[in-house]
Design a protein around this motif. Sequence first.
Motif, PDB file in Angstrom:
ATOM      1  N   PRO A 174      -4.174   9.596  -6.737  1.00  0.00           N
ATOM      2  CA  PRO A 174      -5.822   8.866  -7.280  1.00  0.00           C
ATOM      3  C   PRO A 174      -6.177   8.176  -6.225  1.00  0.00           C
ATOM      4  CG  PRO A 174      -3.885   8.655  -8.812  1.00  0.00           C
ATOM      5  CD  PRO A 174      -3.176   9.352  -7.697  1.00  0.00           C
ATOM      6  N   ASN A 175      -7.351   7.752  -5.983  1.00  0.00           N
ATOM      7  CA  ASN A 175      -7.915   6.961  -5.249  1.00  0.00           C
ATOM      8  C   ASN A 175      -7.427   5.835  -4.855  1.00  0.00           C
ATOM      9  OD1 ASN A 175     -10.410   8.583  -4.661  1.00  0.00           O
ATOM     10  ND2 ASN A 175     -11.283   7.571  -6.541  1.00  0.00           N
ATOM     11  N   GLY A 176      -7.005   5.301  -3.600  1.00  0.00           N
ATOM     12  CA  GLY A 176      -6.183   4.038  -3.249  1.00  0.00           C
ATOM     13  C   GLY A 176      -4.876   3.897  -3.568  1.00  0.00           C
TER      14      GLY A 176
ATOM     15  N   THR B 252      -3.504   5.653   4.366  1.00  0.00           N
ATOM     16  CA  THR B 252      -2.405   4.692   4.986  1.00  0.00           C
ATOM     17  C   THR B 252      -1.208   5.415   5.650  1.00  0.00           C
ATOM     18  OG1 THR B 252      -3.006   2.854   3.612  1.00  0.00           O
ATOM     19  CG2 THR B 252      -0.827   2.129   4.722  1.00  0.00           C
TER      20      THR B 252
ATOM     21  N   HIS C 248      -8.956  15.713  -2.285  1.00  0.00           N
ATOM     22  CA  HIS C 248      -9.309  15.636  -3.848  1.00  0.00           C
ATOM     23  C   HIS C 248      -9.759  16.845  -4.264  1.00  0.00           C
ATOM     24  CE1 HIS C 248      -8.466  11.394  -4.205  1.00  0.00           C
ATOM     25  NE2 HIS C 248      -9.099  11.243  -3.147  1.00  0.00           N
TER      26      HIS C 248
ATOM     27  N   ALA D 132       0.831  -1.243  -0.022  1.00  0.00           N
ATOM     28  CA  ALA D 132      -0.071  -0.054  -0.141  1.00  0.00           C
ATOM     29  C   ALA D 132       1.055   1.208  -0.075  1.00  0.00           C
ATOM     30  CB  ALA D 132      -0.940   0.243   1.022  1.00  0.00           C
TER      31      ALA D 132
ATOM     32  N   LYS E 110      -2.544   7.271   0.512  1.00  0.00           N
ATOM     33  CA  LYS E 110      -2.680   8.622   1.131  1.00  0.00           C
ATOM     34  C   LYS E 110      -3.039   8.352   2.737  1.00  0.00           C
ATOM     35  CE  LYS E 110      -5.331  10.669  -1.590  1.00  0.00           C
ATOM     36  NZ  LYS E 110      -5.623   9.645  -2.563  1.00  0.00           N
TER      37      LYS E 110
HETATM   38  P1  ATP Z   1      -8.561   7.693  -1.370  1.00  0.00           P
HETATM   39  O1  ATP Z   1      -8.159   8.674  -1.645  1.00  0.00           O
HETATM   40  O2  ATP Z   1      -9.586   6.588  -2.149  1.00  0.00           O
HETATM   41  O3  ATP Z   1      -8.887   7.637   0.067  1.00  0.00           O
HETATM   42  P2  ATP Z   1      -6.034   6.635  -0.356  1.00  0.00           P
HETATM   43  O4  ATP Z   1      -4.887   7.034  -1.144  1.00  0.00           O
HETATM   44  O5  ATP Z   1      -6.067   7.211   1.143  1.00  0.00           O
HETATM   45  O6  ATP Z   1      -7.488   6.286  -1.335  1.00  0.00           O
HETATM   46  P3  ATP Z   1      -5.426   4.149   1.001  1.00  0.00           P
HETATM   47  O7  ATP Z   1      -6.904   4.255   1.780  1.00  0.00           O
HETATM   48  O8  ATP Z   1      -4.290   4.344   1.945  1.00  0.00           O
HETATM   49  O9  ATP Z   1      -5.568   5.170  -0.142  1.00  0.00           O
HETATM   50  O10 ATP Z   1      -5.307   2.856   0.419  1.00  0.00           O
HETATM   51  C1  ATP Z   1      -4.180   2.308  -0.173  1.00  0.00           C
HETATM   52  C2  ATP Z   1      -4.085   0.768  -0.598  1.00  0.00           C
HETATM   53  O11 ATP Z   1      -3.998   0.028   0.642  1.00  0.00           O
HETATM   54  C3  ATP Z   1      -5.668   0.437  -1.209  1.00  0.00           C
HETATM   55  O12 ATP Z   1      -5.270  -0.523  -2.112  1.00  0.00           O
HETATM   56  C4  ATP Z   1      -6.222  -0.216  -0.129  1.00  0.00           C
HETATM   57  O13 ATP Z   1      -7.188  -1.085  -0.526  1.00  0.00           O
HETATM   58  C5  ATP Z   1      -5.007  -0.939   0.886  1.00  0.00           C
HETATM   59  N1  ATP Z   1      -5.413  -0.906   2.255  1.00  0.00           N
HETATM   60  C6  ATP Z   1      -5.685   0.152   2.918  1.00  0.00           C
HETATM   61  N2  ATP Z   1      -5.909  -0.209   4.391  1.00  0.00           N
HETATM   62  C7  ATP Z   1      -5.790  -1.704   4.192  1.00  0.00           C
HETATM   63  C8  ATP Z   1      -6.244  -2.602   5.117  1.00  0.00           C
HETATM   64  N3  ATP Z   1      -6.386  -2.289   6.537  1.00  0.00           N
HETATM   65  N4  ATP Z   1      -6.161  -4.106   4.745  1.00  0.00           N
HETATM   66  C9  ATP Z   1      -5.829  -4.126   3.492  1.00  0.00           C
HETATM   67  N5  ATP Z   1      -5.564  -3.166   2.462  1.00  0.00           N
HETATM   68  C10 ATP Z   1      -5.707  -2.002   2.834  1.00  0.00           C
END
Ligand code: ATP
Length: 253
Positions: free
Chosen positions: A37-39, A44, A210, A18, A42
Amino acid sequence: MALLELKGVTKRFGGIVAVKDISFALEQNEIVGLIGPNGAGKTTIFNLITGVYKVTGGKIFFDGKDITDLDPVSIVKCGIARTFQNIRLFNKLSVIENIRTVLFREADYNMVEALFRSPKVTKIEKQLVEKAMEYLKVVELEEYANYRADSLPYGLQRKLEIARALALKPRLLLLDEPAAGMNPEESLMLVDLIRKVKERYNLTIILIEHHMDVVMELCPRIIVINFGEMLIDGTKEEVQSDPRVLKAYLGEE
Ligand code: ATP
């Protein structure tokens, strides 16, 4: 010395990487945008800084201290507070009670002392209410003090989350999509609010958002994450004109 420093931070969930080898440092009083982008990873990164998730690799330093393995409560005590992408208020409590939940811990010692000198209890109660009201005033929610938290419109709930984070007296504030669900007018007001609290409480801020207009208004420096990796860490001008950023967002070849 940097206030916050990430050195080669990585987080794996089973087979998913991640967050991959992320390094950056923040100076005191900076406000930095964290976009992607989504996922992209960030939230994390916020969860790693705040100890909600343990890193798979790398180190995190705050004010020169290694906080990599600390639990979330200890990290709050170091001076890091956050808001959440999915609002996490105490819904059934009133607006002011939501702030007081945070202030209570600080008052614990005084409370114990006060039990032995009971007339003081009311005085401490009064002081807590006054303090909580002060934070509500900063985010212009004082008139809603006695409303149930979940009765507030979405935009105001987000402001309450910010007030509650401020009541923890952080030096570093992590804002996770504070403008989500806000209309353009509300977003503009949020920009003013973030500027105001940054100044007033001498904060360093990381902003995940966003709404690009909000990021561009507030952040001279922006870090872009894509598929868990750092794409660019630069000025907003550099980020705006970087073809890799456009590609990451639009998937252009
Ligand atoms: P968004 O803009 O959609 O909020 P983001 O950039 O904050 O997205 P994260 O939520 O950090 O993205 O997720 C990053 C990746 O880690 C994704 O593929 C997500 O599915 C995965 N992920 C996050 N938390 C977990 C978890 N607890 N268990 C498994 N996978 C996770």
